[in-house]
Design an enzyme around this catalytic site. Structure first.
Site, PDB file in Angstrom:
ATOM      1  CG  ASN A   9      -1.772   1.229   1.340  1.00 18.82           C
ATOM      2  OD1 ASN A   9      -1.924   1.973   0.377  1.00 18.82           O
ATOM      3  ND2 ASN A   9      -2.338   1.450   2.512  1.00 18.82           N
ATOM      4  CE  LYS A  11      -0.260   3.422   4.836  1.00 20.58           C
ATOM      5  NZ  LYS A  11      -0.155   3.617   6.286  1.00 20.58           N
ATOM      6  CG  HIS A  93      -5.913   1.661   5.400  1.00 19.09           C
ATOM      7  ND1 HIS A  93      -5.454   2.640   6.253  1.00 19.09           N
ATOM      8  CD2 HIS A  93      -4.854   0.828   5.186  1.00 19.09           C
ATOM      9  CE1 HIS A  93      -4.189   2.422   6.536  1.00 19.09           C
ATOM     10  NE2 HIS A  93      -3.797   1.322   5.900  1.00 19.09           N
ATOM     11  CD  GLU A  95      -3.149   5.654   6.592  1.00 16.23           C
ATOM     12  OE1 GLU A  95      -3.292   5.745   5.354  1.00 16.23           O
ATOM     13  OE2 GLU A  95      -2.082   5.325   7.145  1.00 16.23           O
ATOM     14  CD  GLU A 164      -3.584  -2.243   7.510  1.00 20.54           C
ATOM     15  OE1 GLU A 164      -2.466  -2.149   6.984  1.00 20.54           O
ATOM     16  OE2 GLU A 164      -4.499  -1.434   7.325  1.00 20.54           O
ATOM     17  N   GLY A 170       2.248   2.627  10.955  1.00 23.42           N
ATOM     18  CA  GLY A 170       3.088   3.798  10.814  1.00 23.42           C
ATOM     19  C   GLY A 170       3.762   4.246  12.096  1.00 23.42           C
ATOM     20  CB  SER A 210       5.082  -1.308  11.672  1.00 22.15           C
ATOM     21  OG  SER A 210       4.536  -0.029  11.905  1.00 22.15           O
TER      22      SER A 210
END
Length: 249
Positions: A9, A11, A93, A95, A164, A170, A210
């Site tokens: 991904n 991003k 996701h 985010e 996740e 991150g 991560s």
């Protein structure tokens, strides 16, 4: 036996030069990645470009709208993704859930649209640190999975799930292999009890949070972890190749 997947991904990162470099390197090392499905998920403006060079990998969009077409400025439909050869799409996701306030209800509409349009959703689920510390992680993830799949008829070929933990995205923190395996086994049990034991056994569940070249092999060795959804390390060509190799073994 479930085939492993490693999905990168990107991003909101990347450029035409990076698209060309990554495509070339993955294609060159296809023989080493025979047992793993490599998926590259660039920003939407690069999906078609990346797809043109796809010999040994598939592409995934990072987002999709649930409508087939219409007055939705800035959005992309499932029909458009399929038109350029995109096989997968990330949905839910953290985010998107947190920054763009996407609800379970909206995510469910996107998952349904993707499945009906022939693009495989990679459904992302995961708990926050606050929820984990409160002992709510299993209930939160169960709710995310079931709300997204409620009322749908589908096969294991038309769904991938990515766990996740939000606290490990991150941050440099990674769930231990034991923690990750525990949640993956929980997700598989939820599928078995609530939908179908056969589907639960066949559905691929990825770990994201991560993942890097150092942690990948141990994470992927767990019985219910079928590969990874890789963030930052997917922007480093050599690291990403090592992660893919770890899943191929």
């Amino acid at each position: 036996m479930r085939q492993s997947i490693v999905a990168g991904n990107w991003k909101m990162n990347g450029a035409s030069s990076f698209v060309q470099e990554m495509a070339q390197q993955i294609n060159l090392h296809a023989a080493d990645l025979d047992n793993v499905e490599v998926v590259l998920s660039p920003p939407s403006v690069y999906v078609a470009m990346l797809q043109q060079s796809a010999k040994s990998y598939a592409t995934a969009a990072q987002n999709v709208h649930f409508a087939k077409s219409g007055a939705y400025t800035g959005e992309v439909s499932v029909t458009m993704l399929q038109d350029v050869g995109c096989k997968y799409v990330l949905i839910g996701h953290s985010e998107r859930r947190e920054i763009f306030a996407e609800s379970n209800q909206l995510i469910a509409k996107k998952v349904a649209a993707a499945m009906q349009g022939g693009v495989v959703p990679i459904l992302c689920v995961g708990e926050s640190l606050l929820q984990r510390n409160a002992g709510q992680e299993f209930e939160v993830v169960k709710s995310q999975v079931l709300s997204a799949l409620q009322g749908l008829q589908f096969s294991a070929d038309s769904l991938v799930i990515a766990y996740e933990p939000i606290w490990a995205i991150g941050t440099g923190e990674t769930a231990s292999p034991e923690q990750a395996q525990q949640m993956h086994a929980h997700i598989r049990k939820v599928l078995a009890v609530e939908i179908s034991a056969e589907l639960a056994e066949q559905t691929r569940i990825l770990y994201g949070g991560s993942v890097n070249a150092q942690t990948a092999a141990l994470l992927f060795s767990q019985p219910d972890i079928d590969g990874g959804l890789v963030g930052g390390a997917s922007l480093k060509v050599e690291d990403f190749k090592l992660i893919c190799s770890a899943a191929a073994k």
